[in-house]
Enzyme design. Structure first.
Site, PDB file in Angstrom:
ATOM      1  N   GLY A 157     -31.362  36.515  17.148  1.00 16.95           N
ATOM      2  CA  GLY A 157     -31.292  36.041  15.757  1.00 16.95           C
ATOM      3  C   GLY A 157     -29.852  35.967  15.282  1.00 16.95           C
ATOM      4  O   GLY A 157     -29.551  36.196  14.099  1.00 16.95           O
ATOM      5  N   GLY A 190     -28.763  33.969  12.141  1.00 16.88           N
ATOM      6  CA  GLY A 190     -29.366  34.308  10.846  1.00 16.88           C
ATOM      7  C   GLY A 190     -28.339  34.913   9.888  1.00 16.88           C
ATOM      8  O   GLY A 190     -27.147  35.003  10.206  1.00 16.88           O
ATOM      9  N   ASP A 247     -30.249  32.817  19.973  1.00 15.92           N
ATOM     10  CA  ASP A 247     -31.160  32.449  18.886  1.00 15.92           C
ATOM     11  C   ASP A 247     -32.134  31.433  19.446  1.00 15.92           C
ATOM     12  O   ASP A 247     -31.936  30.933  20.555  1.00 15.92           O
ATOM     13  CB  ASP A 247     -30.380  31.881  17.669  1.00 15.92           C
ATOM     14  CG  ASP A 247     -31.095  32.204  16.360  1.00 15.92           C
ATOM     15  OD1 ASP A 247     -32.300  31.895  16.261  1.00 15.92           O
ATOM     16  OD2 ASP A 247     -30.475  32.772  15.446  1.00 15.92           O
ATOM     17  N   ILE A 248     -33.165  31.146  18.673  1.00 15.25           N
ATOM     18  CA  ILE A 248     -34.193  30.214  19.150  1.00 15.25           C
ATOM     19  C   ILE A 248     -33.577  28.843  19.441  1.00 15.25           C
ATOM     20  O   ILE A 248     -33.971  28.155  20.355  1.00 15.25           O
ATOM     21  CB  ILE A 248     -35.372  30.121  18.137  1.00 15.25           C
ATOM     22  CG1 ILE A 248     -36.530  29.283  18.655  1.00 15.25           C
ATOM     23  CG2 ILE A 248     -34.934  29.610  16.779  1.00 15.25           C
ATOM     24  CD1 ILE A 248     -37.470  30.038  19.532  1.00 15.25           C
ATOM     25  N   ARG A 249     -32.571  28.468  18.629  1.00 16.64           N
ATOM     26  CA  ARG A 249     -31.834  27.230  18.934  1.00 16.64           C
ATOM     27  C   ARG A 249     -30.412  27.336  18.427  1.00 16.64           C
ATOM     28  O   ARG A 249     -30.104  28.126  17.533  1.00 16.64           O
ATOM     29  CB  ARG A 249     -32.535  25.999  18.366  1.00 16.64           C
ATOM     30  CG  ARG A 249     -32.420  25.785  16.888  1.00 16.64           C
ATOM     31  CD  ARG A 249     -33.268  24.617  16.433  1.00 16.64           C
ATOM     32  NE  ARG A 249     -34.668  25.013  16.336  1.00 16.64           N
ATOM     33  CZ  ARG A 249     -35.163  25.675  15.278  1.00 16.64           C
ATOM     34  NH1 ARG A 249     -34.395  25.996  14.261  1.00 16.64           N
ATOM     35  NH2 ARG A 249     -36.438  26.025  15.234  1.00 16.64           N
ATOM     36  N   ASP A 305     -35.873  32.500  23.045  1.00 17.72           N
ATOM     37  CA  ASP A 305     -37.075  32.750  22.251  1.00 17.72           C
ATOM     38  C   ASP A 305     -37.480  34.183  22.585  1.00 17.72           C
ATOM     39  O   ASP A 305     -37.742  34.489  23.756  1.00 17.72           O
ATOM     40  CB  ASP A 305     -38.159  31.742  22.687  1.00 17.72           C
ATOM     41  CG  ASP A 305     -39.478  31.965  21.960  1.00 17.72           C
ATOM     42  OD1 ASP A 305     -39.640  33.035  21.335  1.00 17.72           O
ATOM     43  OD2 ASP A 305     -40.348  31.074  22.045  1.00 17.72           O
ATOM     44  N   TYR A 351     -44.938  40.911   6.886  1.00 19.18           N
ATOM     45  CA  TYR A 351     -43.596  41.346   7.310  1.00 19.18           C
ATOM     46  C   TYR A 351     -43.495  42.869   7.247  1.00 19.18           C
ATOM     47  O   TYR A 351     -43.068  43.525   8.197  1.00 19.18           O
ATOM     48  CB  TYR A 351     -42.576  40.685   6.377  1.00 19.18           C
ATOM     49  CG  TYR A 351     -41.141  41.141   6.497  1.00 19.18           C
ATOM     50  CD1 TYR A 351     -40.403  40.900   7.654  1.00 19.18           C
ATOM     51  CD2 TYR A 351     -40.501  41.768   5.422  1.00 19.18           C
ATOM     52  CE1 TYR A 351     -39.065  41.288   7.734  1.00 19.18           C
ATOM     53  CE2 TYR A 351     -39.173  42.149   5.500  1.00 19.18           C
ATOM     54  CZ  TYR A 351     -38.464  41.907   6.653  1.00 19.18           C
ATOM     55  OH  TYR A 351     -37.143  42.292   6.724  1.00 19.18           O
ATOM     56  N   LYS A 387     -43.051  45.640  10.205  1.00 19.81           N
ATOM     57  CA  LYS A 387     -41.912  46.578  10.241  1.00 19.81           C
ATOM     58  C   LYS A 387     -42.408  48.026  10.379  1.00 19.81           C
ATOM     59  O   LYS A 387     -41.790  48.817  11.096  1.00 19.81           O
ATOM     60  CB  LYS A 387     -41.026  46.416   8.999  1.00 19.81           C
ATOM     61  CG  LYS A 387     -40.225  45.118   8.979  1.00 19.81           C
ATOM     62  CD  LYS A 387     -39.225  45.030  10.118  1.00 19.81           C
ATOM     63  CE  LYS A 387     -38.407  43.760  10.100  1.00 19.81           C
ATOM     64  NZ  LYS A 387     -37.563  43.589  11.309  1.00 19.81           N
ATOM     65  N   ILE A 416     -29.899  41.952   1.398  1.00 23.92           N
ATOM     66  CA  ILE A 416     -28.488  41.891   1.806  1.00 23.92           C
ATOM     67  C   ILE A 416     -27.821  40.679   1.152  1.00 23.92           C
ATOM     68  O   ILE A 416     -28.359  39.562   1.194  1.00 23.92           O
ATOM     69  CB  ILE A 416     -28.354  41.795   3.348  1.00 23.92           C
ATOM     70  CG1 ILE A 416     -29.128  42.930   4.044  1.00 23.92           C
ATOM     71  CG2 ILE A 416     -26.887  41.792   3.759  1.00 23.92           C
ATOM     72  CD1 ILE A 416     -28.624  44.326   3.766  1.00 23.92           C
TER      73      ILE A 416
HETATM   74  C1  AKB Z   1     -36.746  40.088   2.486  1.00 26.19           C
HETATM   75  O1  AKB Z   1     -36.572  39.851   1.284  1.00 26.19           O
HETATM   76  O2  AKB Z   1     -37.781  39.794   3.099  1.00 26.19           O
HETATM   77  C2  AKB Z   1     -35.660  40.813   3.240  1.00 26.19           C
HETATM   78  C3  AKB Z   1     -35.875  42.294   3.252  1.00 26.19           C
HETATM   79  C4  AKB Z   1     -35.684  43.085   2.039  1.00 26.19           C
HETATM   80  O3  AKB Z   1     -36.203  42.829   4.283  1.00 26.19           O
HETATM   81  N1  AKB Z   1     -34.384  40.508   2.663  1.00 26.19           N
END
Ligand code: AKB
Length: 317
Positions: A10, A13, A36-38, A51, A140, A144, A170
């Site tokens: 990544g 990113g 990265d993927i591309r 990938d 997500y 995690k 971030i």
């Molecule tokens: C998101 O907003 O999904 C990320 C995070 C806080 O992990 N920036």
């Protein structure tokens, strides 16, 4: 190749772009393989397409370049993940699993970025403790939490040296975020410098934990460079920088751009943000490996605005 290489997934990113550059500054260009993927042109020196679902290619790259460390940044973030949960789960989980298996096989040190998204509505929102209820409300966040547990498992069962922090949102001027709930906090600065009004997708009083990019990069590298015995949490460390609301960051920007205007039109991301903490207790990171943030909101805002002014001035000249 005989050199000890650091592999970044990544790498094109938001964090990958800046982390790769900092790793190259410290260890030399040829010591850091960006993947990265591309290819998008962001990190085109020593770049390979990868990938993270392709474990055979991952192994081939590890062997070809003599990889000793992996910063595994490839992931689908919170807002984008909600649009396609199964795909997000696959990339985030199977991708991490391939990295952990490779770390076990080749004896690698791994950095895994977790997130404040591991927390949900059942967690205390102010000064959220390290050991809190983890019932996330996004795919997500679920990936995690599972990822953190897999990291701890691979460390306990197989001795894999895997280290992780729970990043807040971030904010940086070098790269753009993609698909997160905290993305507004970068976009708002770009609008101010371009002389445009900003329409915020979160309400004015939505307080979230955030961090300026230099602090995030320093935290990542300090964690990875700490002696192994200091890393006593192998799931993931809480990490805090600064907490603010859209209204507060707007006020801070208005100290530099008094005419800057913001309107609020909360969308589906509001619900995600409302399930996340307002502020984080990161005392374990401070105690165990000496973490201390440097940037508050005023310092971050003026640095961000100065760099973006330079960036936009250079792009029109
Ligand atoms: C998101 O907003 O999904 C990320 C995070 C806080 O992990 N920036």
């Amino acid at each position: 190749m005989e050199t000890e290489t650091i592999l970044v997934t990544g790498a094109n990113g938001q964090i990958g772009t800046v982390l790769t550059e900092e790793l190259r500054r410290r260890f030399g260009t040829s010591a850091v393989l960006s993947t990265d993927i591309r290819q998008t042109g962001a990190n085109n020196i020593l770049f390979e397409e990868l990938d993270v679902l392709d474990s055979a290619r991952l192994s081939a790259l590890i062997e070809k370049y003599g990889v000793k460390q992996i910063y595994h940044l490839a992931a689908i973030l919170s807002a984008k993940g909600e649009k396609n949960p199964k795909w997000a789960w696959e990339i985030n989980m199977a991708g991490l699993f391939n990295i952990l298996e490779a770390a076990r096989k080749y004896g690698l040190r791994v950095f895994f970025p977790s997130s404040i998204a591991v927390f949900g509505g059942m967690t205390p929102r102010v000064d959220t403790p390290q050991h809190a209820v983890l019932q996330p409300e996004t795919v997500y966040g679920i990936s995690k939490v599972a990822g953190e547990n897999w990291c701890q498992y691979f460390h306990q069962k197989y001795g894999v040296d895997v280290r992780s922090v729970r990043y807040p949102g971030i904010i940086g001027y070098e790269s753009l975020p993609g698909g997160g709930t905290t993305d507004y906090a970068v976009e708002i600065f770009h609008s101010a410098v371009k002389g445009e009004a900003y329409e915020c997708f979160l309400g004015p009083d939505t307080r979230l934990p955030m961090m300026y990019m230099p602090d995030a990069i320093r935290a990542t590298l300090e964690l990875m460079e700490a002696p192994s015995e200091k890393i006593r949490i192998r799931s993931s460390y809480n990490l805090a920088g600064v907490s603010f609301t859209p209204a507060e960051v707007k006020e801070e920007i208005q100290k530099h751009y008094p005419a800057f205007e913001v309107s609020y039109k909360p969308d589906f991301r509001q619900e995600i943000a409302s399930s996340w903490p307002e502020s984080i207790d990161d005392s374990y990171a401070r105690e165990h490996w000496g973490w201390k943030p440097q940037y508050g909101l005023p310092e971050m805002a003026s640095d961000m605005l100065e760099h973006l002014r330079e960036y936009y001035a250079a792009s029109v000249s």
